[in-house]
Design a protein around this motif. Structure first.
Motif, mmCIF file in Angstrom:
data_model
loop_
_atom_site.group_PDB
_atom_site.id
_atom_site.type_symbol
_atom_site.label_atom_id
_atom_site.label_comp_id
_atom_site.label_asym_id
_atom_site.label_seq_id
_atom_site.Cartn_x
_atom_site.Cartn_y
_atom_site.Cartn_z
ATOM 1 N N ASP B 90 0.821 -1.218 0.000
ATOM 2 C CA ASP B 90 0.000 0.000 0.000
ATOM 3 C C ASP B 90 0.854 1.268 0.000
ATOM 4 O O ASP B 90 0.383 2.328 -0.425
ATOM 5 C CB ASP B 90 -0.918 0.012 1.230
ATOM 6 C CG ASP B 90 -2.072 -0.979 1.085
ATOM 7 O OD1 ASP B 90 -2.343 -1.418 -0.047
ATOM 8 O OD2 ASP B 90 -2.691 -1.308 2.107
ATOM 9 N N ASN B 114 -4.997 -0.231 -1.153
ATOM 10 C CA ASN B 114 -5.574 0.926 -0.476
ATOM 11 C C ASN B 114 -4.989 2.219 -1.066
ATOM 12 O O ASN B 114 -3.825 2.536 -0.830
ATOM 13 C CB ASN B 114 -5.280 0.831 1.029
ATOM 14 C CG ASN B 114 -5.896 1.978 1.808
ATOM 15 O OD1 ASN B 114 -6.519 2.871 1.239
ATOM 16 N ND2 ASN B 114 -5.721 1.955 3.107
ATOM 17 N N ALA B 134 -12.253 5.917 -2.567
ATOM 18 C CA ALA B 134 -12.094 4.518 -2.153
ATOM 19 C C ALA B 134 -13.428 3.789 -2.082
ATOM 20 O O ALA B 134 -13.531 2.627 -2.467
ATOM 21 C CB ALA B 134 -11.385 4.467 -0.799
#
Lengths: 142, 145
Positions: B90, B114, B134
């Motif tokens: 990430d 993420n 997201a």
């Protein structure tokens, strides 16, 4: 639980494995690949590699091409796998792994539904200088 | 813009680690963006194209960079191939967005990376839809990984 330590002149890995299958994830640059490469060298040349491996069980890295042959010979060991997506027969590999009494350390960010949830712990590799260790993320595989 | 195909994708370079070692060019290493990514992700400084100073390994070759940084450098410099960015943690997500700020970038993801809580622009190639946060990305791509 099973504890193993792997070290060379640059790094030390102290790993506590709580379940038979440990999925190692986490940020890039924390030494996951370096550990797998060390275990590869150690598996090929246990003494000549100069890599120190100690702990509750013998350790070995699984080869992409010869895993079937290797798994027939490895008993009560800690077995390190690279990215399992490269293994073409993933389900066959998983079934063969579960038939053994080995612990397994896999590096993958993918979900691997082929493994029973109770046998799996998801961990992150942490590093501070030359010291490396695993911390559990959660019991979930996502 | 960053274009992501989630799940199995044909003709993707999956083993970016080995691919990088055998194809990287010296000038890729010394580019300012590569220097910044190596500093941020691997905490290492580029001395020159063949020497990188790591706090762990000392002076090392680019072959010793992390799999995540190798993948980022490939994505930035080799548009002829699509790479498996699931080799990136990430902490590489912001760099993927940075690389794709000024050009079209196509990557393959086999897990849910993420990209943070802020606004971004990502095209999910499985559906053709562009998402901007997201929440929308999970809704759009969650079923493919």
């Amino acid at each position: 639980m099973c504890h193993v330590e792997v070290s060379n002149r640059n790094v030390v890995y102290r790993l506590d494995l709580h379940k038979r299958i440990t999925l190692v994830r986490g940020n890039s640059g924390t030494g996951k690949t370096a550990l797998y490469e060390m275990m590869n060298d150690y598996t090929d040349f246990p003494t000549d590699s100069g890599i120190n491996v100690s702990g509750d069980k013998p350790c070995a890295a699984l080869s992409y091409w010869y895993w079937e042959h290797q798994l027939r010979r490895l008993h009560d060991c800690v077995v390190f796998l690279g990215e399992p997506q490269y293994y073409m027969e993933l389900e066959e590999l998983a079934e063969a792994m579960l038939r053994t009494d080995n612990y397994y350390v896999l590096y993958t960010r993918e979900n691997l539904p082929v493994f029973p949830e109770d046998d799996v712990e998801v961990c992150e590799m942490k590093a501070n200088g030359r010291e490396h260790w695993l911390t559990a993320v959660s019991s979930e595989r996502k | 813009m960053l274009n992501i195909y989630y799940g199995d994708m044909p003709d993707v370079i999956r083993n970016t680690d080995v691919f990088f070692d055998n194809v990287y060019k010296d000038q890729w290493i010394t580019k300012p963006l590569s220097r910044d990514m190596i500093r941020d992700v691997d905490k290492s400084e580029v001395f020159d194209a063949r020497a990188i100073i790591s706090p762990i390994f000392g002076i090392m070759s680019p072959e010793k960079l992390s799999g995540g940084v190798k993948t980022l450098i490939l994505i930035d410099n080799d548009p002829a191939h699509v790479f498996n960015a699931s080799n990136c943690g990430d902490n590489c997500a912001k760099w993927l967005l940075k690389i794709a700020e000024k050009k079209k970038v196509v990557i393959n993801l086999r897990h849910f990376m993420n990209f943070g809580k802020g606004e971004f622009k990502i095209k999910v190639l499985n559906t053709g839809k562009v998402v901007k946060n997201a929440h929308d990305l999970i809704y759009e791509a969650g079923r493919y990984v």
